[in-house]
Scaffold this motif. Structure first.
Motif, PDB file in Angstrom:
ATOM      1  N   THR A 295       0.815  -1.220   0.000  1.00 21.48           N
ATOM      2  CA  THR A 295       0.000   0.000   0.000  1.00 21.48           C
ATOM      3  C   THR A 295       0.845   1.263   0.000  1.00 21.48           C
ATOM      4  O   THR A 295       0.324   2.359   0.174  1.00 21.48           O
ATOM      5  CB  THR A 295      -0.967   0.015   1.202  1.00 21.48           C
ATOM      6  OG1 THR A 295      -0.209  -0.059   2.407  1.00 21.48           O
ATOM      7  CG2 THR A 295      -1.971  -1.106   1.117  1.00 21.48           C
ATOM      8  N   GLY A 296       2.139   1.099  -0.211  1.00 28.69           N
ATOM      9  CA  GLY A 296       3.015   2.257  -0.294  1.00 28.69           C
ATOM     10  C   GLY A 296       4.047   2.336   0.807  1.00 28.69           C
ATOM     11  O   GLY A 296       4.944   3.167   0.759  1.00 28.69           O
ATOM     12  N   ASP A 297       3.930   1.460   1.789  1.00 27.13           N
ATOM     13  CA  ASP A 297       4.889   1.496   2.895  1.00 27.13           C
ATOM     14  C   ASP A 297       5.909   0.365   2.807  1.00 27.13           C
ATOM     15  O   ASP A 297       6.707   0.174   3.709  1.00 27.13           O
ATOM     16  CB  ASP A 297       4.158   1.444   4.242  1.00 27.13           C
ATOM     17  CG  ASP A 297       3.294   0.207   4.407  1.00 27.13           C
ATOM     18  OD1 ASP A 297       3.297  -0.665   3.507  1.00 27.13           O
ATOM     19  OD2 ASP A 297       2.601   0.112   5.437  1.00 27.13           O
ATOM     20  N   GLY A 298       5.862  -0.401   1.710  1.00 24.10           N
ATOM     21  CA  GLY A 298       6.803  -1.496   1.525  1.00 24.10           C
ATOM     22  C   GLY A 298       6.422  -2.772   2.230  1.00 24.10           C
ATOM     23  O   GLY A 298       7.108  -3.776   2.115  1.00 24.10           O
ATOM     24  N   VAL A 299       5.336  -2.746   2.990  1.00 27.11           N
ATOM     25  CA  VAL A 299       4.879  -3.929   3.711  1.00 27.11           C
ATOM     26  C   VAL A 299       3.772  -4.589   2.891  1.00 27.11           C
ATOM     27  O   VAL A 299       2.819  -3.927   2.479  1.00 27.11           O
ATOM     28  CB  VAL A 299       4.337  -3.552   5.107  1.00 27.11           C
ATOM     29  CG1 VAL A 299       3.771  -4.763   5.818  1.00 27.11           C
ATOM     30  CG2 VAL A 299       5.424  -2.889   5.940  1.00 27.11           C
ATOM     31  N   MET A 300       3.916  -5.880   2.651  1.00 30.18           N
ATOM     32  CA  MET A 300       2.901  -6.612   1.903  1.00 30.18           C
ATOM     33  C   MET A 300       1.754  -6.963   2.852  1.00 30.18           C
ATOM     34  O   MET A 300       1.961  -7.689   3.830  1.00 30.18           O
ATOM     35  CB  MET A 300       3.500  -7.869   1.273  1.00 30.18           C
ATOM     36  CG  MET A 300       4.656  -7.562   0.326  1.00 30.18           C
ATOM     37  SD  MET A 300       4.263  -6.357  -0.956  1.00 30.18           S
ATOM     38  CE  MET A 300       3.457  -7.381  -2.134  1.00 30.18           C
ATOM     39  N   THR A 301       0.578  -6.433   2.581  1.00 31.78           N
ATOM     40  CA  THR A 301      -0.580  -6.614   3.440  1.00 31.78           C
ATOM     41  C   THR A 301      -1.570  -7.563   2.784  1.00 31.78           C
ATOM     42  O   THR A 301      -1.993  -7.307   1.651  1.00 31.78           O
ATOM     43  CB  THR A 301      -1.270  -5.259   3.692  1.00 31.78           C
ATOM     44  OG1 THR A 301      -0.304  -4.355   4.244  1.00 31.78           O
ATOM     45  CG2 THR A 301      -2.455  -5.403   4.619  1.00 31.78           C
ATOM     46  N   PRO A 302      -1.957  -8.653   3.453  1.00 32.79           N
ATOM     47  CA  PRO A 302      -2.967  -9.547   2.878  1.00 32.79           C
ATOM     48  C   PRO A 302      -4.279  -8.786   2.678  1.00 32.79           C
ATOM     49  O   PRO A 302      -4.793  -8.160   3.608  1.00 32.79           O
ATOM     50  CB  PRO A 302      -3.123 -10.644   3.924  1.00 32.79           C
ATOM     51  CG  PRO A 302      -1.911 -10.549   4.778  1.00 32.79           C
ATOM     52  CD  PRO A 302      -1.484  -9.117   4.754  1.00 32.79           C
ATOM     53  N   THR A 303      -4.775  -8.824   1.457  1.00 33.54           N
ATOM     54  CA  THR A 303      -5.961  -8.058   1.081  1.00 33.54           C
ATOM     55  C   THR A 303      -6.877  -8.956   0.264  1.00 33.54           C
ATOM     56  O   THR A 303      -6.392  -9.687  -0.603  1.00 33.54           O
ATOM     57  CB  THR A 303      -5.541  -6.835   0.235  1.00 33.54           C
ATOM     58  OG1 THR A 303      -4.589  -6.070   0.977  1.00 33.54           O
ATOM     59  CG2 THR A 303      -6.710  -5.959  -0.130  1.00 33.54           C
ATOM     60  N   PRO A 304      -8.186  -8.918   0.527  1.00 38.50           N
ATOM     61  CA  PRO A 304      -9.092  -9.727  -0.296  1.00 38.50           C
ATOM     62  C   PRO A 304      -8.894  -9.412  -1.786  1.00 38.50           C
ATOM     63  O   PRO A 304      -8.808  -8.236  -2.168  1.00 38.50           O
ATOM     64  CB  PRO A 304     -10.479  -9.327   0.184  1.00 38.50           C
ATOM     65  CG  PRO A 304     -10.264  -8.836   1.581  1.00 38.50           C
ATOM     66  CD  PRO A 304      -8.910  -8.168   1.555  1.00 38.50           C
ATOM     67  N   ARG A 305      -8.793 -10.438  -2.596  1.00 41.42           N
ATOM     68  CA  ARG A 305      -8.517 -10.275  -4.019  1.00 41.42           C
ATOM     69  C   ARG A 305      -9.502  -9.326  -4.709  1.00 41.42           C
ATOM     70  O   ARG A 305      -9.077  -8.476  -5.484  1.00 41.42           O
ATOM     71  CB  ARG A 305      -8.494 -11.638  -4.706  1.00 41.42           C
ATOM     72  CG  ARG A 305      -8.112 -11.544  -6.172  1.00 41.42           C
ATOM     73  CD  ARG A 305      -7.990 -12.908  -6.844  1.00 41.42           C
ATOM     74  NE  ARG A 305      -7.471 -12.739  -8.168  1.00 41.42           N
ATOM     75  CZ  ARG A 305      -6.177 -12.703  -8.481  1.00 41.42           C
ATOM     76  NH1 ARG A 305      -5.281 -12.865  -7.534  1.00 41.42           N
ATOM     77  NH2 ARG A 305      -5.786 -12.507  -9.718  1.00 41.42           N
TER      78      ARG A 305
END
Length: 134
Positions: free
Chosen positions: A109-119
């Protein structure tokens, strides 16, 4: 044994595609079904019921422009999923519960952290990112 290796290989490929980010066309289908009635087919806020809502829907092709030229992924996801909307004046967007279900994909989301998000939610965000002007 050769066939088992092939089956395992296909399973690995299938598993990799599940985590792949959706393509814009996947999000466009969701947009057409859920958003175009208010925001218009082109995303410019001129949908069929845009004059009935009392508050004109936002031009979704200008999100990045309104944010200094950067598409704000986290804010867009929050607006769609409803967590960010409650403080907004005027009629709220409807809830889109189906967008919050299903398999998850990792989204930066822009912070470099991969966040699990509903497809489905990620797909709609990717589509909106793809229609930005300028």
């Amino acid at each position: 044994m050769k066939y088992l290796a092939g089956i395992v290989g296909l399973g690995f490929i299938a598993a990799c595609t599940v985590d792949a980010m959706p393509e814009p066309y996947e999000g466009q289908a969701l947009y057409d079904d859920n958003c175009a009635i208010c925001h218009g087919a082109s995303g410019r806020g001129d949908g069929a019921v845009s004059d009935v809502t009392g508050t004109a829907p936002k031009d979704l092709t200008q999100i990045a422009l309104r944010n200094g030229g950067v598409f704000p992924r986290a804010e867009v996801l929050s607006m769609i999923d409803g967590y960010h909307r409650e403080a907004l004046p005027g009629p709220n967007m409807p809830e889109f519960g189906a967008l919050l279900r299903g398999e998850q994909v990792p989204v930066d989301t822009g912070d470099g952290v991969m966040t699990p998000t509903p497809r489905p939610l990620a797909a709609l965000m990717i589509y909106l990112e793809s229609i930005q002007d300028g």
